[in-house]
Design an enzyme around this catalytic site. Structure first.
Site: not given
Length: 316
Positions: A130, A282
């Site tokens: 991330d 995402e």
């Protein structure tokens, strides 16, 4: 390579926890990019359980009754649904591959994995790829968006409806989470990461060490681990990747891993032979160019399941 891994694709089409709309279309963008066939090509037994159903995204304002978070009740409902679906696939002896949706869904996914591992007497280790730490709490969150709090929830900080999804808290014990690729961390998150002793390899570490040494260190706690007693979970936020190669995500941060670094990262995870569950989150096709980000993700996921340039011996 002969690979008999049984994989279940689970679509979670919601952006309830995100600040921008579009991640709800992520699961179908991955299907359009042929994720299922790409894994079947490697010999995996792939089953697509379809998209889960949950509350619509009505963009609620911040809610003081729920720690100033947005869309709280909807996010809890989605996470419970994801938890149940992921747990069912694990119970059936299959590897759940949760297609998000935003990263708040990892609370449901990883809680299910933690519950499964506790019952099976397995050790759980989570790799979190991330650009962001996702370690805000409702009190520290600048935006109130729930995709910024999943690591805190899994560490036992946050609303009980999310921290206790596994049936116990924290879902993740000490030293069972490693974050890689971080380059955007809020001031309050920095303190929480330190006090909770989270292992982090940010982009500076990757620049200094190189991706190979970074991954060797990140995976060092798994050295010599037995697949019968160890479960590796990968939570892969598409914004981990540099936006030049992966524009299709809502919270891009410049300076992420390039294509070759990301491939090496995935290949080294594959080499452990311990991978037991995955989140891909995402991915926002509304912000993408001709679905290139989804196609790149499919390419990387193939590397997670042993696609390599040369034949190699892998511990499985």
């Amino acid at each position: 390579m002969h690979n008999s891994t049984a994989i279940s694709l689970i679509g979670a089409p919601t952006d309830i926890g995100a600040g921008r709309l579009g991640a709800a279309m992520g699961p179908d963008a991955l299907r359009v990019a042929q994720l299922g066939p790409a894994l079947a090509e490697l010999g995996c037994d792939v089953r697509d359980v379809g998209n889960l159903a949950g509350p619509a995204n009505h963009r609620h304002p911040r809610d003081a009754a729920h720690g100033n978070l947005r869309n709280f009740e909807e996010a809890v409902a989605w996470n419970q649904t994801v938890h149940d679906a992921v747990h069912a696939e694990l119970a059936a002896g299959r590897m759940p591959l949760m297609l998000g949706g935003d990263h708040s869904l990892a609370v449901g996914s990883i809680s299910a994995v933690a519950r499964h591992c506790k019952a099976a007497g397995k050790r759980l280790y989570v790799l979190w790829l991330d650009a962001h730490a996702d370690f805000n709490t409702p009190e520290t969150s600048p935006s109130g968006n729930i995709h910024g709090i999943p690591v805190a929830c899994l560490s036992g900080l946050g609303p009980r409806e999310l921290t206790h999804l596994a049936g116990f808290a924290p879902a993740l014990g000490e030293q069972s989470l490693c974050q890689i690729g971080l380059r955007s961390v809020d001031d309050q998150e920095k303190h929480l990461i330190k006090t909770h002793n989270i292992d982090v390899f940010d982009m500076r570490a990757i620049d200094e060490l190189g991706m190979r040494e970074t991954m060797l260190r990140a995976l060092a706690p798994l050295q010599g681990a037995d697949p019968a007693t160890t479960h590796l979970h990968l939570s892969f936020d598409v914004d981990f990747l540099d936006p030049e190669i992966a524009p299709g995500t809502g919270t891009t941060v410049r300076g992420g891993p390039n294509y070759r670094e990301a491939q090496l990262c995935m290949e080294m995870i594959a080499d452990t032979g311990l991978l037991g569950s995955i989140d891909i989150v995402e991915l926002n096709p509304a912000l993408d160019l001709r679905n290139q980000t989804a196609e790149l993700v499919v390419d990387l996921v193939q590397s997670l399941f042993g696609k390599s340039t040369l034949v190699k011996d892998v511990r499985r």
